[in-house]
Design an enzyme around this catalytic site. Structure first.
Site, PDB file in Angstrom:
ATOM      1  N   HIS A 189     -32.286  65.813  -3.280  1.00 29.25           N
ATOM      2  CA  HIS A 189     -32.547  64.613  -3.996  1.00 29.25           C
ATOM      3  C   HIS A 189     -33.591  64.486  -4.735  1.00 29.25           C
ATOM      4  O   HIS A 189     -34.252  63.434  -5.165  1.00 29.25           O
ATOM      5  CB  HIS A 189     -32.312  63.717  -3.082  1.00 29.25           C
ATOM      6  CG  HIS A 189     -30.892  63.055  -2.580  1.00 29.25           C
ATOM      7  ND1 HIS A 189     -30.377  62.418  -1.704  1.00 29.25           N
ATOM      8  CD2 HIS A 189     -29.833  63.872  -2.908  1.00 29.25           C
ATOM      9  CE1 HIS A 189     -29.114  62.398  -1.336  1.00 29.25           C
ATOM     10  NE2 HIS A 189     -28.570  63.455  -2.156  1.00 29.25           N
ATOM     11  N   GLN A 234     -32.244  65.416   2.240  1.00 29.58           N
ATOM     12  CA  GLN A 234     -32.210  64.434   1.277  1.00 29.58           C
ATOM     13  C   GLN A 234     -33.442  63.583   0.978  1.00 29.58           C
ATOM     14  O   GLN A 234     -33.397  62.717   0.010  1.00 29.58           O
ATOM     15  CB  GLN A 234     -30.926  63.365   1.608  1.00 29.58           C
ATOM     16  CG  GLN A 234     -29.755  64.067   1.926  1.00 29.58           C
ATOM     17  CD  GLN A 234     -28.892  62.984   2.732  1.00 29.58           C
ATOM     18  OE1 GLN A 234     -28.117  62.227   2.249  1.00 29.58           O
ATOM     19  NE2 GLN A 234     -28.653  63.206   3.985  1.00 29.58           N
ATOM     20  N   ASN A 235     -34.341  63.895   1.865  1.00 29.54           N
ATOM     21  CA  ASN A 235     -35.674  63.151   1.774  1.00 29.54           C
ATOM     22  C   ASN A 235     -36.469  63.671   0.436  1.00 29.54           C
ATOM     23  O   ASN A 235     -36.598  64.909   0.332  1.00 29.54           O
ATOM     24  CB  ASN A 235     -36.567  63.328   2.990  1.00 29.54           C
ATOM     25  CG  ASN A 235     -35.749  62.519   4.247  1.00 29.54           C
ATOM     26  OD1 ASN A 235     -34.659  61.792   3.930  1.00 29.54           O
ATOM     27  ND2 ASN A 235     -36.073  62.860   5.354  1.00 29.54           N
ATOM     28  N   ARG A 260     -44.154  54.191  -3.938  1.00 31.11           N
ATOM     29  CA  ARG A 260     -43.417  55.163  -2.796  1.00 31.11           C
ATOM     30  C   ARG A 260     -44.217  56.420  -2.961  1.00 31.11           C
ATOM     31  O   ARG A 260     -44.566  56.953  -1.635  1.00 31.11           O
ATOM     32  CB  ARG A 260     -41.911  55.444  -3.308  1.00 31.11           C
ATOM     33  CG  ARG A 260     -41.110  54.359  -3.332  1.00 31.11           C
ATOM     34  CD  ARG A 260     -40.509  53.750  -2.280  1.00 31.11           C
ATOM     35  NE  ARG A 260     -39.584  54.744  -1.452  1.00 31.11           N
ATOM     36  CZ  ARG A 260     -39.293  55.101  -0.198  1.00 31.11           C
ATOM     37  NH1 ARG A 260     -39.982  54.056   0.542  1.00 31.11           N
ATOM     38  NH2 ARG A 260     -38.496  55.908   0.241  1.00 31.11           N
ATOM     39  N   CYS A 317     -40.451  66.349 -16.881  1.00 27.74           N
ATOM     40  CA  CYS A 317     -40.511  65.966 -18.157  1.00 27.74           C
ATOM     41  C   CYS A 317     -39.348  66.112 -19.034  1.00 27.74           C
ATOM     42  O   CYS A 317     -38.860  67.109 -18.931  1.00 27.74           O
ATOM     43  CB  CYS A 317     -41.540  67.042 -18.660  1.00 27.74           C
ATOM     44  SG  CYS A 317     -41.928  66.685 -20.721  1.00 27.74           S
ATOM     45  N   GLU A 357     -27.756  56.609  15.998  1.00 28.69           N
ATOM     46  CA  GLU A 357     -26.680  55.877  15.933  1.00 28.69           C
ATOM     47  C   GLU A 357     -25.554  56.895  15.417  1.00 28.69           C
ATOM     48  O   GLU A 357     -25.939  57.753  14.454  1.00 28.69           O
ATOM     49  CB  GLU A 357     -26.689  54.738  15.456  1.00 28.69           C
ATOM     50  CG  GLU A 357     -26.730  54.573  13.984  1.00 28.69           C
ATOM     51  CD  GLU A 357     -27.313  53.012  13.499  1.00 28.69           C
ATOM     52  OE1 GLU A 357     -27.230  52.036  14.144  1.00 28.69           O
ATOM     53  OE2 GLU A 357     -27.482  52.950  12.257  1.00 28.69           O
ATOM     54  N   CYS A 366     -46.304  69.977 -21.816  1.00 27.35           N
ATOM     55  CA  CYS A 366     -45.987  70.165 -23.482  1.00 27.35           C
ATOM     56  C   CYS A 366     -46.532  69.046 -23.899  1.00 27.35           C
ATOM     57  O   CYS A 366     -46.697  68.584 -25.228  1.00 27.35           O
ATOM     58  CB  CYS A 366     -44.593  69.898 -23.560  1.00 27.35           C
ATOM     59  SG  CYS A 366     -43.851  68.474 -23.030  1.00 27.35           S
TER      60      CYS A 366
HETATM   61  P1  OAD Z   1     -30.024  55.952   5.645  1.00 24.12           P
HETATM   62  O1  OAD Z   1     -31.041  54.904   5.545  1.00 24.12           O
HETATM   63  O2  OAD Z   1     -28.861  55.537   4.825  1.00 24.12           O
HETATM   64  O3  OAD Z   1     -29.622  56.449   6.942  1.00 24.12           O
HETATM   65  C1  OAD Z   1     -30.700  56.748   7.881  1.00 24.12           C
HETATM   66  C2  OAD Z   1     -30.150  57.028   9.307  1.00 24.12           C
HETATM   67  O4  OAD Z   1     -31.028  57.342  10.145  1.00 24.12           O
HETATM   68  C3  OAD Z   1     -29.382  55.985   9.986  1.00 24.12           C
HETATM   69  O5  OAD Z   1     -28.131  56.451  10.209  1.00 24.12           O
HETATM   70  C4  OAD Z   1     -30.218  55.571  11.221  1.00 24.12           C
HETATM   71  O6  OAD Z   1     -29.444  55.454  12.308  1.00 24.12           O
HETATM   72  C5  OAD Z   1     -30.951  56.842  11.419  1.00 24.12           C
HETATM   73  N1  OAD Z   1     -32.276  56.540  12.119  1.00 24.12           N
HETATM   74  C6  OAD Z   1     -33.208  55.722  11.670  1.00 24.12           C
HETATM   75  N2  OAD Z   1     -33.976  55.675  12.663  1.00 24.12           N
HETATM   76  C7  OAD Z   1     -33.989  56.975  12.940  1.00 24.12           C
HETATM   77  C8  OAD Z   1     -34.884  57.512  14.058  1.00 24.12           C
HETATM   78  N3  OAD Z   1     -35.882  57.107  14.683  1.00 24.12           N
HETATM   79  N4  OAD Z   1     -34.381  58.790  14.525  1.00 24.12           N
HETATM   80  C9  OAD Z   1     -33.255  59.288  14.238  1.00 24.12           C
HETATM   81  N5  OAD Z   1     -32.391  58.674  13.265  1.00 24.12           N
HETATM   82  C10 OAD Z   1     -32.895  57.510  12.833  1.00 24.12           C
HETATM   83  O7  OAD Z   1     -30.656  57.255   4.725  1.00 24.12           O
HETATM   84  P2  OAD Z   1     -29.956  58.732   4.227  1.00 24.12           P
HETATM   85  O8  OAD Z   1     -28.790  58.851   4.964  1.00 24.12           O
HETATM   86  O9  OAD Z   1     -31.038  59.747   4.249  1.00 24.12           O
HETATM   87  O10 OAD Z   1     -30.828  58.750  -1.983  1.00 24.12           O
HETATM   88  O11 OAD Z   1     -29.635  58.099   2.899  1.00 24.12           O
HETATM   89  C11 OAD Z   1     -29.144  58.966   1.833  1.00 24.12           C
HETATM   90  C12 OAD Z   1     -29.512  58.878   0.621  1.00 24.12           C
HETATM   91  O12 OAD Z   1     -29.329  57.545   0.172  1.00 24.12           O
HETATM   92  C13 OAD Z   1     -30.758  58.956   0.520  1.00 24.12           C
HETATM   93  O13 OAD Z   1     -31.358  60.364   0.202  1.00 24.12           O
HETATM   94  C14 OAD Z   1     -31.205  58.130  -0.919  1.00 24.12           C
HETATM   95  C15 OAD Z   1     -30.090  56.960  -0.463  1.00 24.12           C
HETATM   96  O14 OAD Z   1     -29.764  56.203  -1.808  1.00 24.12           O
HETATM   97  C16 OAD Z   1     -31.415  58.982  -3.125  1.00 24.12           C
HETATM   98  O15 OAD Z   1     -32.258  57.913  -3.623  1.00 24.12           O
HETATM   99  C17 OAD Z   1     -30.918  59.588  -4.133  1.00 24.12           C
END
Ligand code: OAD
Length: 250
Positions: free
Chosen positions: A127, A109-110, A73, A135, A221, A157
């Protein structure tokens, strides 16, 4: 295409009066840069089980699997570029304070660095970050662009005790006090490209509403917490985010 709610005229007036803005972003804002979201069809959590790669228990059980997953990643995100949504938020971040001293904070969250590479200055990674290592011996968080599978020594270290600086399920997101303080001092809370499935990020809109902030959702959505938003605009981030920023900056 952007669908607007019937409340739009009043709300647009209110937004123009907003001073401090907190913007929560999720995987959707980076989707059009070619980074997989987590929960869409074919998303990352359909390709891999959370329990295998994104928990402290998984790391204890099979560190090679986890390190390889994050190494891939980390390598992949370095080939991606910010899209118009990242660039628009960076513009807002730079120009909004010049208006009347209002502040913008991007809480993401990214774990990619596309907000920063797009030029945003005020970004908080709740996140963690792919381009940091953590470390476990000395608690430092060195910048890291290479791999961790080969157990490199910590640059601080020298212990071979580096893990990805990613907040896994069961761990506490970073800088929550700062985030709640920023929400408490804000007038407008905006959520972009997040499904609202993961707390505490998903609960920020409710906190914002209870504190009397205006709330706006920009997403492909409706998210799980959509009912908490005063207004929802639906469409791809690369279109609806620049349009919203243009509207705000006038
Ligand atoms: P998700 O994959 O849960 O949700 C992504 C959102 O983006 C969805 O609501 C989609 O509809 C929307 N989406 C997709 N393509 C899009 C676009 N082109 N324009 C606008 N919106 C779009 O991702 P997150 O909500 O970020 O945590 O997930 C939250 C956390 O869950 C992440 O930070 C990660 C994951 O597990 C960790 O890894 C700690």
């Amino acid at each position: 295409m952007a669908l607007l709610t019937p409340f739009l005229p009043c709300f647009m007036v209110a937004m123009k009066r907003s001073r401090n803005i907190v913007i929560l972003t999720g995987a959707g804002i980076s989707a059009e840069s070619g980074i997989d979201t987590f929960r869409s069809a074919g998303g990352l959590w359909e390709q891999h089980r959370v329990e295998d790669v994104a928990t402290p228990e998984a790391f204890a059980r099979d560190p090679d699997l986890v390190l390889r997953f994050y190494d891939m990643r980390r390598e992949a995100i370095q080939t991606k570029e910010p899209n118009p949504a990242h660039l628009a938020l960076a513009r807002l971040d730079r120009e909004w304070p010049k208006r009347d001293g209002g502040q913008v904070l991007i809480v993401t969250q990214n774990v990619d660095d596309l907000h920063e590479r797009g030029g945003a200055l005020n970004v908080l990674h709740m996140h963690g970050e792919h381009l940091n290592a953590w470390c476990l011996a000395c608690d430092s968080r060195p910048r890291w662009t290479g791999t961790l599978i080969d157990r490199p020594p910590c640059p601080v270290c020298s212990e071979p005790a580096l893990r990805p600086d990613i907040v896994w399920f069961g761990e506490v997101p970073y800088r929550m006090d700062e985030i709640y303080e920023a929400v408490a001092a804000a007038d407008l809370f905006v959520s972009i490209g997040t499904s609202g499935a993961v707390y505490p990020a998903a609960g920020l809109v409710r906190t914002a509403r209870e504190l009397g902030l205006q709330t706006l959702e920009l997403n492909l959505e409706r998210s799980q917490g959509s009912a908490w938003f005063d207004e929802t605009r639906l469409g791809p981030a690369s279109e609806i985010v620049p349009a919203w920023v243009d509207e705000l900056l006038g």
